[in-house]
Design a protein around this motif. Structure first.
Motif, PDB file in Angstrom:
ATOM      1  N   THR A 153      10.399  63.450  49.868  1.00 17.24           N
ATOM      2  CA  THR A 153      11.858  62.832  49.907  1.00 17.24           C
ATOM      3  C   THR A 153      11.809  61.484  49.223  1.00 17.24           C
ATOM      4  O   THR A 153      12.968  61.057  48.737  1.00 17.24           O
ATOM      5  N   THR A 154      10.813  60.713  49.111  1.00 15.29           N
ATOM      6  CA  THR A 154      10.829  59.488  48.550  1.00 15.29           C
ATOM      7  C   THR A 154       9.555  59.162  47.624  1.00 15.29           C
ATOM      8  O   THR A 154       8.387  59.874  47.827  1.00 15.29           O
ATOM      9  N   THR A 155       9.767  58.314  46.474  1.00 13.07           N
ATOM     10  CA  THR A 155       8.667  57.996  45.581  1.00 13.07           C
ATOM     11  C   THR A 155       8.463  56.601  45.803  1.00 13.07           C
ATOM     12  O   THR A 155       9.362  55.695  45.600  1.00 13.07           O
ATOM     13  N   LYS A 156       7.140  56.283  46.060  1.00 10.97           N
ATOM     14  CA  LYS A 156       6.651  54.665  45.951  1.00 10.97           C
ATOM     15  C   LYS A 156       5.660  54.220  45.114  1.00 10.97           C
ATOM     16  O   LYS A 156       4.770  55.231  44.730  1.00 10.97           O
ATOM     17  N   ALA A 157       5.700  53.061  44.617  1.00  9.12           N
ATOM     18  CA  ALA A 157       4.609  52.658  43.735  1.00  9.12           C
ATOM     19  C   ALA A 157       4.154  51.135  44.097  1.00  9.12           C
ATOM     20  O   ALA A 157       5.180  50.398  44.845  1.00  9.12           O
ATOM     21  N   ALA A 158       3.157  50.660  44.114  1.00  7.35           N
ATOM     22  CA  ALA A 158       2.461  49.398  44.461  1.00  7.35           C
ATOM     23  C   ALA A 158       1.744  48.900  43.071  1.00  7.35           C
ATOM     24  O   ALA A 158       0.769  49.700  42.898  1.00  7.35           O
ATOM     25  N   VAL A 159       1.763  47.640  43.001  1.00  2.00           N
ATOM     26  CA  VAL A 159       0.972  47.039  41.884  1.00  2.00           C
ATOM     27  C   VAL A 159       0.212  45.780  42.736  1.00  2.00           C
ATOM     28  O   VAL A 159       0.851  45.010  43.384  1.00  2.00           O
TER      29      VAL A 159
END
Length: 397
Positions: free
Chosen positions: A46-52
C-alpha cells in the motif's frame, strides 16, 4: 463490555523523537568533497518508502513515504523524482530494495549488464534485494541494540521478530520471526477501512478521537469482517464516535497481538513498534494496552524497511572496503529512472515460445530499459518471468 481508556496506557509509550541513532557518528567532511550515499527502497503493498543514508556515518539524509496506489512503477518514479532534487554533491555507492515489490524494483533500479561487467573486472557489487524482516531488524538494531522484540505492522502485511537474549544481553541472532500470508485483520489497511466508516482520517482524527474516549468498547478482533460488523453495530447503538474510534484502534492492535503474534509468551523485555500504523500515538497506546508492556517508538519508524535495506548494503560495502576490495554500484543512474519506461503486455507463449512452461499462458508485462527487458506478472512454475530469453532450471523435474 468495555476496557480502560487508551490514554491510561500512554505512560507505557516511549517516543524517542529528536534522538539520533547511537551507531551513527559525525561526518569528517575534510576527507571527501563528494558524499557517498546508499539508497534503500521498500516497495510495500500500500505504500512505497525510500531512505538515503550517508555511507560514512549511517545518518539519514533524506526519505519519502507515499501511497503505492496500485501503481508500483509510478510510485518508484515519484520517489526518485523527489530524491533527485538533492542529488548534487552525492555519489550513489549502493542500492538495496525490500518489500513485496523488491524484485521488480531491483530490476528497475539496477543494471544486470553493469553488475556482470563489474564482477568480471573483480569488483564487489553489494546491491541487491533483501527480505523485510532482515531490513526491519537491521534498522532497529542500528537505533537500539537492546531491543529484543519487534512489532512491525504494514498496510497489508504484518511481521514479528524476536531476538535471542543471553546472560550477556540481547544478541543479533533471531529467535523467532514470522510474517502473515493471508489474514490482514491487524494490518494498517484494516485500520484505515474502519476509520473511513467513521468518517475519520487514520493518521490524525482517528488517533485524536481514540485518546479522548473515557472507555473503550471491546470489538471482535478475530477477523476484519467481524470488526467491521461490530463497528456498524456500535454506530447503530449510538455510542460516541470517540469510543468507537478507541475500539477500532485497540481492536486492530489486539488482532495483531493475539491472533498473529500469539500473545505475551512470545514477547521479550524491550519492544519496538514499526511501520505506518506506529505513527499513531493512540495505536501505540492500544498496543501497550493489549501487550501489557512498554512500547518504544523511534524517529522515522515508518521508513525502517527502507532504512534497513540501505544499512544492509552499507554494511556490505564497508566490509568489502575494510578488506581492501574495490566496489562498484549497478545503479542505472538518476536519468534512467526518472521517466516512465516503455512497456507492453504479452502472453507467455507468444514471448517465450518453446521456453514457455506449457502449463499456463500467463499475461506478462515487459518493461524496456537500457536495452534490457524486465518482465513482471504471471505465476510461472519454471521461474521464467524475471528475465527474457533465458530458461531457468526446473528443480521439480
Amino acid at each position: 463490555r468495555f476496557a480502560p481508556p487508551l490514554k491510561n496506557f500512554l505512560p507505557l509509550v516511549h517516543l524517542h523523537e529528536g534522538e539520533t541513532p547511537p551507531a551513527s557518528f559525525p561526518r569528517n567532511d575534510s576527507e571527501a568533497h563528494v558524499r557517498e550515499v546508499v539508497i534503500g527502497v521498500d516497495g510495500g503493498s500500500t505504500t512505497t518508502k525510500a531512505a538515503v543514508l550517508d555511507l560514512e556515518t549511517g545518518s539519514l539524509l533524506d526519505g519519502i513515504y507515499l501511497a503505492t496506489a496500485g501503481d508500483p512503477e509510478g510510485a518508484l518514479l515519484e520517489v526518485f523524482r523527489y530524491l533527485e532534487k538533492n542529488r548534487r554533491g552525492v555519489s550513489v555507492a549502493g542500492v538495496c530494495t525490500t518489500g513485496s515489490a523488491r524484485k521488480l524494483y531491483e530490476r528497475m533500479l539496477l543494471s544486470r549488464n553493469r553488475r556482470e561487467s563489474a564482477l568480471a573486472e573483480g569488483y564487489i557489487v553489494a546491491d541487491g534485494a533483501v527480505d523485510e524482516i532482515t531490513c526491519h531488524a537491521a534498522a532497529i538494531k542500528f537505533w537500539d541494540p537492546d531491543i529484543d522484540t519487534v512489532f512491525e505492522i504494514g498496510g497489508q502485511d504484518m511481521k514479528f521478530t524476536a531476538f535471542k537474549r543471553t546472560a550477556e544481553g540481547v544478541t543479533d541472532e533471531i529467535r523467532e520471526a514470522r510474517m502473515n500470508y493471508s489474514c490482514q485483520a491487524g494490518a494498517g489497511q484494516t485500520l484505515e477501512n474502519l476509520a473511513r466508516i467513521l468518517g475519520m482520517d487514520v493518521k490524525d482524527s482517528l488517533q485524536e478521537a481514540a485518546l479522548r474516549a473515557e472507555r473503550v468498547p471491546l470489538i471482535d478482533a478475530t477477523c476484519g469482517v467481524f470488526m467491521e460488523m461490530d463497528v456498524n453495530r456500535l454506530i447503530a447503538e449510538g455510542l460516541p464516535p470517540e469510543e468507537i474510534a478507541a475500539g477500532v484502534v485497540r481492536g486492530t492492535a489486539e488482532s495483531y497481538f493475539t491472533k498473529f503474534v500469539g500473545g505475551r509468551k512470545a514477547v521479550g523485555e524491550r519492544c519496538s513498534c514499526q511501520g505506518g500504523p506506529s505513527l499513531g500515538k493512540a495505536f501505540l497506546a492500544g498496543l501497550a494496552a493489549v501487550t501489557g508492556t512498554e512500547i518504544h517508538a523511534y524517529p522515522d519508524r515508518e521508513l525502517f524497511g527502507a532504512v534497513g535495506a540501505a544499512l544492509v548494503v552499507r554494511d556490505a560495502l564497508r566490509k568489502a572496503r575494510s578488506e581492501g576490495r574495490e566496489t562498484r554500484c549497478a545503479f542505472r543512474g538518476w536519468e534512467a529512472v526518472r521517466s516512465r519506461m516503455e512497456s507492453a503486455e504479452v502472453l507467455c507463449r507468444e514471448h517465450f515460445g518453446e521456453l514457455s512452461c506449457g502449463q499456463r499462458n500467463c499475461k506478462l508485462r515487459i518493461f524496456r530499459m537500457e536495452e534490457e527487458d524486465i518482465l513482471t506478472g504471471g505465476f510461472c512454475p519454471r521461474g521464467n518471468s524475471e528475465t527474457s530469453g533465458r530458461e531457468r532450471p526446473d528443480y521439480v523435474e
